[in-house]
Design a protein around this motif. Structure first.
Motif, PDB file in Angstrom:
ATOM      1  N   ALA A 200      -1.295  40.856  36.494  1.00  0.00           N
ATOM      2  CA  ALA A 200      -0.042  40.121  36.266  1.00  0.00           C
ATOM      3  C   ALA A 200      -0.101  39.254  35.010  1.00  0.00           C
ATOM      4  CB  ALA A 200       0.278  39.241  37.467  1.00  0.00           C
ATOM      5  N   ILE A 201      -1.326  39.040  34.485  1.00  0.00           N
ATOM      6  CA  ILE A 201      -1.439  38.228  33.267  1.00  0.00           C
ATOM      7  C   ILE A 201      -0.734  38.947  32.118  1.00  0.00           C
ATOM      8  CG2 ILE A 201      -2.996  37.232  31.564  1.00  0.00           C
ATOM      9  CD1 ILE A 201      -5.127  37.092  33.675  1.00  0.00           C
ATOM     10  N   PRO A 202       0.165  38.260  31.453  1.00  0.00           N
ATOM     11  CA  PRO A 202       0.861  38.899  30.328  1.00  0.00           C
ATOM     12  C   PRO A 202      -0.128  39.326  29.251  1.00  0.00           C
ATOM     13  CG  PRO A 202       1.845  36.770  30.909  1.00  0.00           C
ATOM     14  CD  PRO A 202       0.572  36.872  31.669  1.00  0.00           C
ATOM     15  N   ASN A 207      -3.659  36.126  23.982  1.00  0.00           N
ATOM     16  CA  ASN A 207      -4.521  36.167  25.161  1.00  0.00           C
ATOM     17  C   ASN A 207      -5.627  37.209  24.992  1.00  0.00           C
ATOM     18  OD1 ASN A 207      -2.890  34.288  26.375  1.00  0.00           O
ATOM     19  ND2 ASN A 207      -1.862  35.740  27.745  1.00  0.00           N
ATOM     20  N   ILE A 208      -5.216  38.375  24.515  1.00  0.00           N
ATOM     21  CA  ILE A 208      -6.153  39.473  24.367  1.00  0.00           C
ATOM     22  C   ILE A 208      -7.242  39.136  23.353  1.00  0.00           C
ATOM     23  CG2 ILE A 208      -6.426  41.872  23.593  1.00  0.00           C
ATOM     24  CD1 ILE A 208      -5.160  41.656  26.278  1.00  0.00           C
ATOM     25  N   GLU A 209      -6.804  38.565  22.237  1.00  0.00           N
ATOM     26  CA  GLU A 209      -7.779  38.229  21.200  1.00  0.00           C
ATOM     27  C   GLU A 209      -8.797  37.222  21.720  1.00  0.00           C
ATOM     28  OE1 GLU A 209      -4.623  38.964  17.584  1.00  0.00           O
ATOM     29  OE2 GLU A 209      -5.585  36.987  17.745  1.00  0.00           O
ATOM     30  N   HIS A 210      -8.296  36.248  22.438  1.00  0.00           N
ATOM     31  CA  HIS A 210      -9.170  35.222  23.017  1.00  0.00           C
ATOM     32  C   HIS A 210     -10.136  35.847  24.015  1.00  0.00           C
ATOM     33  CE1 HIS A 210     -10.421  31.236  24.102  1.00  0.00           C
ATOM     34  NE2 HIS A 210     -10.094  31.418  25.361  1.00  0.00           N
ATOM     35  N   GLN A 236     -16.895  30.171  30.975  1.00  0.00           N
ATOM     36  CA  GLN A 236     -15.746  29.812  30.139  1.00  0.00           C
ATOM     37  C   GLN A 236     -14.639  30.854  30.277  1.00  0.00           C
ATOM     38  OE1 GLN A 236     -15.614  26.830  28.307  1.00  0.00           O
ATOM     39  NE2 GLN A 236     -13.479  27.468  28.440  1.00  0.00           N
ATOM     40  N   HIS A 237     -15.051  32.126  30.230  1.00  0.00           N
ATOM     41  CA  HIS A 237     -14.117  33.236  30.352  1.00  0.00           C
ATOM     42  C   HIS A 237     -13.375  33.175  31.700  1.00  0.00           C
ATOM     43  CE1 HIS A 237     -12.338  37.156  29.898  1.00  0.00           C
ATOM     44  NE2 HIS A 237     -13.033  37.687  30.888  1.00  0.00           N
TER      45      HIS A 237
END
Lengths: 250, 250
Positions: A200-202, A207-210, A236-237
């Motif tokens: 469900a995370i957009p 977000n992806i890069e992080h 952290q992740h």
DNA sequence: CAGTAAAGGTCTGGGGCCGGACCATTGACC
DNA sequence: GGTCAATGGTCCGGCCCCAGACCTTTACTG
């Protein structure tokens, strides 16, 4: 609950422990358990579209159920359009499609909120622990290659579902490096619990890069044999992912 | 195992993952599961000698089995001399004795060696993780009191068995502070797996003193709300215990 | 082309487990 | 002393699951 006998230690507040110590036995649910595990394995990309499951007799033995029970679970998955069976030599049970990721109903999420929050806490413990253990062990070239390949797969995955599956495979792949069946089992169950929610995370670029940067830090620390750094990176992740998910859970 | 279809990712060495992903379902083992859990709860001192188990109907509901199946497990424990049932108001199922700790046969240990080593690895992950989580949460006065009391119980326990049980209760008590059913379950299973082996550690003064000092450090860090220190202290404790146990396992 | 192996498909009798109903015992309460 | 609640004890019909045996299909091999 009845009061304890005199010999029981009164200073130890053990009622909570008694409450939690005895948990559902999971008896009599062969069909259900089979169905769930197979669907999860397919959903997490362990058996991707087009792959073939092990032969029925082998699968039944591995899962500790009768072949009849396994066949019923497979029949249900066939009816759902996920599997296809072909008889005869060279036949087998093939993955036709991936399970639909049904966006869960807010009320359903509400009902499962506590359980999912617990899964997030547990995920952090076992995935960070897995990284620590994986980074503590000498890795073969093959294992390093597998890890790098899994990382590359995440980076190049297109679309929400493909990305989610590649992400799961990376996390599960790290778990396999520990060589610990208990850790693998715990990571698998945690991934299974959270899979729908994680989907469900957009899938936004930022977000992806992080996330990709964090994955890279984790993999680098494991390959470098730095347990503390590997664990901290995974913590952290997990924390960042959990922050997003808590937003969804409210 | 049959080769995968063309679509499957060839760069991902997923066979190991496929091997471990599907595990025994534990179907059709209601009696066995009940017996095992109850014996473990008694053995770990969660239900000490003289205490009363919850009423059958409540226990059956909690363990998710029929009352008939639960009664069979209780009957087996009664036959083994561990439990006693008294009917009528004020009656119930009481713990008469603790299970014999059968010193395991070296060949048996050899057979279970890999499994026990895995349990040691897993124990370190979940117990250290539990400490981290427990130390991250605000604790009530009651919880702090419980923790200190559990610590004091270990220090004053006389004899191998009493010491082992008090030790288990401390570890399980820490797990309950996390508020996480998954962590509690994982710590419980890990304690159950290793209980017999842990009991084999010679109760020498020097070992006990060292262990007690470590327990104190752990409890102090949790109460101080220092997650990193709590985790490191538990990791050290687990490592030292594991070193002793690896000696036994060969 | 016949034999063989490797796969899925079907059938059977029996044990494990379930949920519910009801009985018996025991102690508290009025 | 009778009623009631809280406990364990017993019984029943039915479903789930099991293990094994055997059948059918398919492709490979000599």
């Amino acid at each position: 609950m009845n009061g304890q006998a005199a010999q029981a230690d009164p200073s130890m507040e053990s009622e909570p422990l008694m409450e939690v110590m005895l948990r559902p036995v999971r008896a009599h649910h062969g069909f259900e358990g089979c169905f769930e595990q197979l669907a999860t394995a397919i959903r997490l990309g362990v058996y991707p579209k087009g792959s073939t499951l092990p032969p029925e007799r082998e699968l039944a033995a591995r899962m500790g159920v009768s072949r009849a029970t396994l066949r019923e679970a497979i029949a249900a998955l066939r009816t759902a359009g996920l599997l296809q069976s072909v008889r005869g030599r060279g036949g087998g049970t093939r993955v036709l499609a991936l399970p639909e990721i049904v966006p869960t109903n807010p009320p359903d999420l509400g009902e499962r909120r506590e359980e999912l929050l617990d899964s997030l806490v547990f995920r952090r413990v076992v995935e960070a622990g897995a990284c620590h253990v994986a980074a503590s062990r000498p890795l073969s070239d093959k294992q390093r290659t597998m890890l790098r390949a899994a990382l590359a797969d995440v980076a190049r995955a297109q679309g929400r579902r493909a990305h989610r599956q590649a992400d799961s495979r990376l996390h599960l792949g790290i778990a396999t490096l520990t060589g610990s069946p208990h850790i693998i089992d715990a990571v698998t169950r945690s991934q299974a619990d959270l899979h729908t929610l994680l989907t469900a995370i957009p899938v936004l670029s930022v977000n992806i890069e992080h996330s990709d940067a964090q994955h890279e830090a984790i993999v680098r620390a494991i390959i470098a044999g730095d347990p503390s750094r590997a664990r901290r990176s995974m913590e952290q992740h997990c924390d960042d992912t959990a922050a997003l998910l808590r937003g969804l859970l409210g």
